[in-house]
Every structure is written in C-alpha cells, then in structure tokens.
Enzyme design. Sequence first.
Site, PDB file in Angstrom:
ATOM      1  N   ILE A   5      -5.245   2.196  -8.945  1.00  0.00           N
ATOM      2  CA  ILE A   5      -4.244   2.351  -9.867  1.00  0.00           C
ATOM      3  C   ILE A   5      -2.827   1.850  -9.034  1.00  0.00           C
ATOM      4  O   ILE A   5      -1.971   1.289  -9.282  1.00  0.00           O
ATOM      5  CB  ILE A   5      -3.886   3.431 -10.729  1.00  0.00           C
ATOM      6  CG1 ILE A   5      -5.168   3.882 -11.505  1.00  0.00           C
ATOM      7  CG2 ILE A   5      -2.548   3.329 -11.808  1.00  0.00           C
ATOM      8  CD1 ILE A   5      -5.708   2.674 -12.483  1.00  0.00           C
ATOM      9  N   THR A   6      -2.843   2.532  -7.609  1.00  0.00           N
ATOM     10  CA  THR A   6      -1.759   2.795  -6.876  1.00  0.00           C
ATOM     11  C   THR A   6      -1.039   1.628  -6.728  1.00  0.00           C
ATOM     12  O   THR A   6      -1.573   0.483  -6.354  1.00  0.00           O
ATOM     13  CB  THR A   6      -2.050   3.233  -5.451  1.00  0.00           C
ATOM     14  OG1 THR A   6      -2.899   4.631  -5.742  1.00  0.00           O
ATOM     15  CG2 THR A   6      -0.790   3.573  -4.717  1.00  0.00           C
ATOM     16  N   GLU A   7       0.119   1.598  -6.613  1.00  0.00           N
ATOM     17  CA  GLU A   7       0.871  -0.067  -6.291  1.00  0.00           C
ATOM     18  C   GLU A   7       1.499   0.242  -4.856  1.00  0.00           C
ATOM     19  O   GLU A   7       2.141   1.089  -4.812  1.00  0.00           O
ATOM     20  CB  GLU A   7       2.036  -0.296  -7.356  1.00  0.00           C
ATOM     21  CG  GLU A   7       3.143  -1.372  -7.139  1.00  0.00           C
ATOM     22  CD  GLU A   7       4.019  -1.566  -8.173  1.00  0.00           C
ATOM     23  OE1 GLU A   7       4.138  -0.765  -9.123  1.00  0.00           O
ATOM     24  OE2 GLU A   7       4.754  -2.556  -7.961  1.00  0.00           O
TER      25      GLU A   7
ATOM     26  N   GLU B  62      -1.713 -15.434 -13.630  1.00  0.00           N
ATOM     27  CA  GLU B  62      -0.196 -15.784 -13.326  1.00  0.00           C
ATOM     28  C   GLU B  62      -0.020 -16.717 -12.221  1.00  0.00           C
ATOM     29  O   GLU B  62      -1.169 -16.898 -11.461  1.00  0.00           O
ATOM     30  CB  GLU B  62       0.435 -14.604 -12.976  1.00  0.00           C
ATOM     31  CG  GLU B  62      -0.238 -13.662 -11.937  1.00  0.00           C
ATOM     32  CD  GLU B  62       0.443 -12.453 -11.634  1.00  0.00           C
ATOM     33  OE1 GLU B  62       0.947 -11.893 -12.977  1.00  0.00           O
ATOM     34  OE2 GLU B  62       0.654 -11.818 -10.748  1.00  0.00           O
TER      35      GLU B  62
ATOM     36  N   HIS C 122       5.022  -9.112  -8.933  1.00  0.00           N
ATOM     37  CA  HIS C 122       3.748  -8.613  -8.296  1.00  0.00           C
ATOM     38  C   HIS C 122       3.745  -9.306  -6.838  1.00  0.00           C
ATOM     39  O   HIS C 122       4.107 -10.548  -6.410  1.00  0.00           O
ATOM     40  CB  HIS C 122       2.692  -9.382  -9.029  1.00  0.00           C
ATOM     41  CG  HIS C 122       2.316  -8.689 -10.319  1.00  0.00           C
ATOM     42  ND1 HIS C 122       1.768  -9.244 -11.529  1.00  0.00           N
ATOM     43  CD2 HIS C 122       2.579  -7.297 -10.632  1.00  0.00           C
ATOM     44  CE1 HIS C 122       1.708  -8.478 -12.361  1.00  0.00           C
ATOM     45  NE2 HIS C 122       2.275  -7.210 -12.136  1.00  0.00           N
TER      46      HIS C 122
ATOM     47  N   THR D 232      -4.586  16.056  -8.418  1.00  0.00           N
ATOM     48  CA  THR D 232      -3.512  17.147  -8.702  1.00  0.00           C
ATOM     49  C   THR D 232      -2.027  16.773  -8.550  1.00  0.00           C
ATOM     50  O   THR D 232      -1.054  17.349  -8.909  1.00  0.00           O
ATOM     51  CB  THR D 232      -3.565  18.493  -7.815  1.00  0.00           C
ATOM     52  OG1 THR D 232      -3.692  17.824  -6.387  1.00  0.00           O
ATOM     53  CG2 THR D 232      -5.069  19.007  -7.985  1.00  0.00           C
ATOM     54  N   GLY D 233      -1.802  15.482  -8.181  1.00  0.00           N
ATOM     55  CA  GLY D 233      -0.545  14.948  -8.037  1.00  0.00           C
ATOM     56  C   GLY D 233       0.226  14.819  -9.351  1.00  0.00           C
ATOM     57  O   GLY D 233      -0.490  14.960 -10.553  1.00  0.00           O
TER      58      GLY D 233
ATOM     59  N   LYS E  93      -7.222  21.461  -1.586  1.00  0.00           N
ATOM     60  CA  LYS E  93      -7.157  22.420  -2.688  1.00  0.00           C
ATOM     61  C   LYS E  93      -8.684  22.587  -3.238  1.00  0.00           C
ATOM     62  O   LYS E  93      -8.859  22.938  -4.396  1.00  0.00           O
ATOM     63  CB  LYS E  93      -6.227  21.460  -3.699  1.00  0.00           C
ATOM     64  CG  LYS E  93      -5.062  21.711  -3.370  1.00  0.00           C
ATOM     65  CD  LYS E  93      -3.900  21.225  -4.732  1.00  0.00           C
ATOM     66  CE  LYS E  93      -2.562  21.419  -4.129  1.00  0.00           C
ATOM     67  NZ  LYS E  93      -1.577  20.801  -5.093  1.00  0.00           N
TER      68      LYS E  93
END
Lengths: 389, 291
Positions: B96-98, B209, B247, B17-18, B43
Amino acid sequence: MNIHEYQAKELFAKYNVPTLRGHIAFTADEAVRAAQELGGNIWVVKAQIHAGGRGLGGGVKLARSTTEVKEVAQQIIGMNLVTHQTGPEGKLVQKVYVEEGADIQKEYYLGILLDRALEMPIMMASTEGGMAIEDVAHNTPEKIIKVAIDPVTGFQGFHGRKLAFGLGLPKEEINTFIKFAAALYNVYMDYDAEMIEINPLVKTGDGRFLALDAKMGLDNNALYRQEHIHEMRDLSEEEPTEVEAGKFDLSYIKLDGNVGCMVNGAGLAMGTMDTINYEGGKPANFLDVGGSANATTVAKGFEIILKDPNVKAIFVNIFGGIVRCDRVANGIIEATKITNVNVPVIVRLDGTNAIEAAEILRNAGIKNIIAATDLADGARKAVAAAKGE
Amino acid sequence: MSILVNKDTKVIVQGFTGKEGSFHAEQCMAYGTKIVGGVTPGKGGQEHLGQPVFNTVQEAVIATGATVSMIFVPPSFVSDAVMEAADAGITMAVIITEGAPVKDMMYAKAYATKKNMMTIGPNCPGIITADECKIGIMPGFIFKKGNIGLISKSGTLTYESANQVVKEGFGITTAVGIGGDPIIGLSYKQLLPMFEADPETKAIVMIGEIGGDLEIQAAAYIKEHVTKPVVAFIAGQTAPAGKRMGHAGAIISGGAGTAAEKMAALEAAGVKVVISPADIGKAVAEVMKNL
C-alpha cells in the site's frame, strides 16, 4: 527532480566519468575570472537552465578571448532562453557554466533510463550525437543501440562491448569507451537517477571520451537518502505555485484553461480534467488534495487555484472513501471563510456520507456553492459557470 | 468465485502496529478479512487488535499459515519488507505504501519474482473481493457483489468506477488497484487471464493512465486471448507532456505513453473505450446487455 549540467558534471567527476574543466558564474565578471583560472585560449559559455536545445536558442557560445567571454556572458546571463523544451515563454538564465575548449573529433549520444517494461535500466548509444534522441528514435531507430542492465548483476563488459561495437568504434577505443559507460552506470545507480543523458558524448583528437553535455533527473522518492543532491534543487527552475502547493503536500500543475479543479487522488484528478474537456471546457489545473481533504488543505487549494487569474469557476470533485463526505463538506464551508472565493464553486461529493454532506452544503446557504449530483453533472455545471452561463 | 483472494485467505500485516497499519487492518477485519496477525520487529509476543504480533514474517507464517501480506511500512523500508515476505514463503504481497524509491522496487520485484511471490502495488489501494475479503484501504461498502472484474492504476478512480457499476445495477467480483508507480507488481497482462478464467466475471473494466506502456501490452493481450467484454478509460487525455501527474509513473516522456495512443491500441483490440470517466458505468451496462 532535475539538476543543472554543471551539477551533474560535479557528480560525474566524482565517479571518474571524464568531463572538461569548468566553473559556474553568476555575472560576466565571474565568467571572465573563471576563464582566466581555466587558462587556454578558447572557452565555451553555457546557459544553465533545466532544458535541452540551449545551443539552438543562443544559450551556448564559443569565446576566443576573455573579452569575448565577457561579451557572451553578458548576452546570455539575464536572457530569456527559448528552446523546444522550455515552451514559448522561455526561461530566464541566471547563471552560465564556463568550460575549457575541446578538440572534438566525433559526437555520440549516450543515455541511461529506466525501461519500465523490462523493469531495469537501459543504456542507449548512438552515432547521431548532438541531435534530439527522440528524432533519431523516430526517423532512424536502427541507429540507436540499447542494452538492458540487470541491476542484480550490474554493468558487465559485454554491455559495453555491445554498445562500443554497435557504434563502430575502432579496436583501440573500445576499452576507453567501456570504462566510461561503466562509470556512468555507477553514477546512475548510486544517485538514484531517473535518467542521464550525455548529448553529445565526444571523442577528442587524442582519443579520449568526454561528457560535453550532461542532463540528469533524479527519483524524487529517493531524495531522502541523497542529501547532497537535495541541496542541488533549484527552485527558480520550477513553477512557483507548484512549489508553494508542494509545501502543503498538494500536488498542483498549472494548465491553460479556465475551469479550476480540486480532486482527491491523482487518477480521479486527471479523470476530472478529461471530463471537463469532454464537456466542452478547459481545465485550468491539476490538483490532487490527497487523502485528507480537510478545511486547511481545501482552503489552501482554493488559494492556489485562484492565483491563476484565468480561473472562472472551480470544480471540487471528491470521492469520499475513508475520508467522509460530511467532513469534506464542512471543510469546504470552513475554507470559504478562510479564503475569499469569488468564483462559482461546483461541488460534487460522492461516497461515504454523501447525503449528509449535500444537506450540510444546502443548509450553509453559501450562494456561490453549486451542488452537483455526479461527475458528469459537476463537470457540465462547472463548464457552464466558467462560460458565465 | 473471484480472483486471487477470498473469504478463506489468511492475511498478515507488515507494519501492523503503526498508525496506518492499525487503522486499515481494523477496517479490513470489520469487512471480514481474515487478518491472522502482524509483524512489527521488536514487538513480537504482543497482541494487537486481538491478533498476535511477530518479530519476523517467517515466525508469522509458521504460526498462522498466512499466505498474503499487506504492507504498510514507511517508504524506505518497503523493499526490505517485500523481500522478507518473499523469503518467508508469502505467495502475494499487497504493498500500500506510497513513495518507495524506484531502485528499491527494481530489486524487490526481481527478488519476489525469483521467489515466486506475486506483488500488488506499491502506491495502490489494494485488492478486494466483494463481500469476502478486503486487503487494502478502499471503502468496502462501494464494492457490491456482482460480475464485473476491475483493474485500475488509480485509487479514487477505482472507487468512482465501482460506484458507477453498482449504480447501473451491477456489481464487482474482484477489484485490483495495481498502483501508479513506474515499477509495479501484477499488471493488466497478468490479471486479465485470471478474470478471463473466472466463471463469475462476465466483463472487465480497466482503468489506465498516461505513462509507460502497460495498457498497450494489455491491448495486445486482449486482442489475442480475452473473449469477455472489456471497458476501458485512460486518464490524462488533457495532461501536458513532460509533467508528472501526481503518480510517479504518470508522465508522458519523449512523446510516448500518451492517452491517445493507449486508447487507440485498446480500441483496435475491440475494447469499449470511454472518453469521459463519467461514462464507465453506462458502458458496462451496454456491454452486459449485449452478452
């Protein structure tokens, strides 16, 4: 983020990793007071900069009287210290650490860092203390003893024994060494360190182990929960333009070429530098504008790139995915109104709405904007423009 | 065929929900991904984007039969989220979070491995099987269906490569963005055998890389086990030593992890290594012609 020797030693002391007593001094007079407070009749005055090899560059000196402390502190504070890690431009020394003397019997090396392949910290020890560990690893790799420490179970006695016996320590020193290594591991884990290097770790005449030097780097991603460490950041040790860029969430690194580049995504940003190089030019910087690439970030990007007087052309290379190229194109046009861009700007926009974006740029009629069709074309045009062709 | 995910894969979203979670979950659904629900503690019981929200991953798994979780929670919650997914029997988490701390990932990955859960990322664009299933933040339309498998540490270079491959008249089976952090989940060495075994994948593109030695490990694996042609590009040939290039993991340290050494290792393993990333598409066309 890196911290200074004196700061790392502060953290060591909290964890009972033995160090010598010392005080930080910003002037020669403060250095004298530090020496008086420490007492004794021998001190070491050490330049505090974020680079190794300080001794060889003349940044670490022995003093046998407070008059000598003053003399050497005067020499070191304000000097431009050049070491193999500072690059030829060197670093300005703003402060010294005044430390009591020690009766050094033998020098070792002890370090911890993340082994990316094993996905756990490794502790490394060597009898070749005081030498660059990279050289030891290259010339005599058998003289480095390594143990991988599983973070789930933590530092065990056997890790310490492997290192201690590997170093050939006599029986009566094994336990002192193990205690030292275990405490150091706790510092590494608790502070989210990326690496800790003690070079040299010394054994004194009375059988103690001491961290004579300390180098420590911390995980930037963990700084949010290391408030005390965050305060240790010394911005004067960093490239001012890189710090400035960071404030706007731009990742910038200055290089020595003349083709500026602005790219979305770190990998493509490196790839763009490589393409410029391949096409016969030299990149002036690495700049990742991140996912948004709107007018404000692009304008800031231009401003930062143009702080470098070597820049003769700028290559904007955006692969629009979620970020739409037409928006980026408008952003670029806006940005040229905010910041005065007096060099040719080669723009390559590909991905979502690339055709509309090309149209927008064409219609804007800004004469120093040159459109490129793809990565190679953009790099070629940027290299040519930088050469004045 | 494809690897790891397809049109039947059931996916939940942690951090559903974010702002980011919502936006990308919606995009994934529009692409055709079976997003069957999400988790946002507190929630539970609500509905979001037409799908149920749960308080815990366990509840979500029981109710929906999801096997994959896409994680969008903030960096400080990543390890907790990964471990919760592993504990609930999720078979693959796409993170996915960085910006997750390295120490957290060290613990999270160890736990995931123990629970037999695969992870992709963190700090990655995710995974996409063309025309079937997109779990991540990549622009789906670039990935036309075809016969090329893609593995990459970089998000935008993944898009760039896929785009070039498509422009040459080919397409993608599955593309996996493995992320550029020091500790990541599935890497080349685990993904290469999957592409090798996938009958639809005819050639593989790998984008690496500077930093670490995953590409070197990949080269050793390719030499021994991969019969399909591999095209590679290593970003950062012009990167200075000791500097972190965006990165967290892209850093040459102690003279190791350079592009040159990785390119040499890959070339020695028979990989077609391009110097310019602009030549990835052409190199793919060439190896495909020689098949």
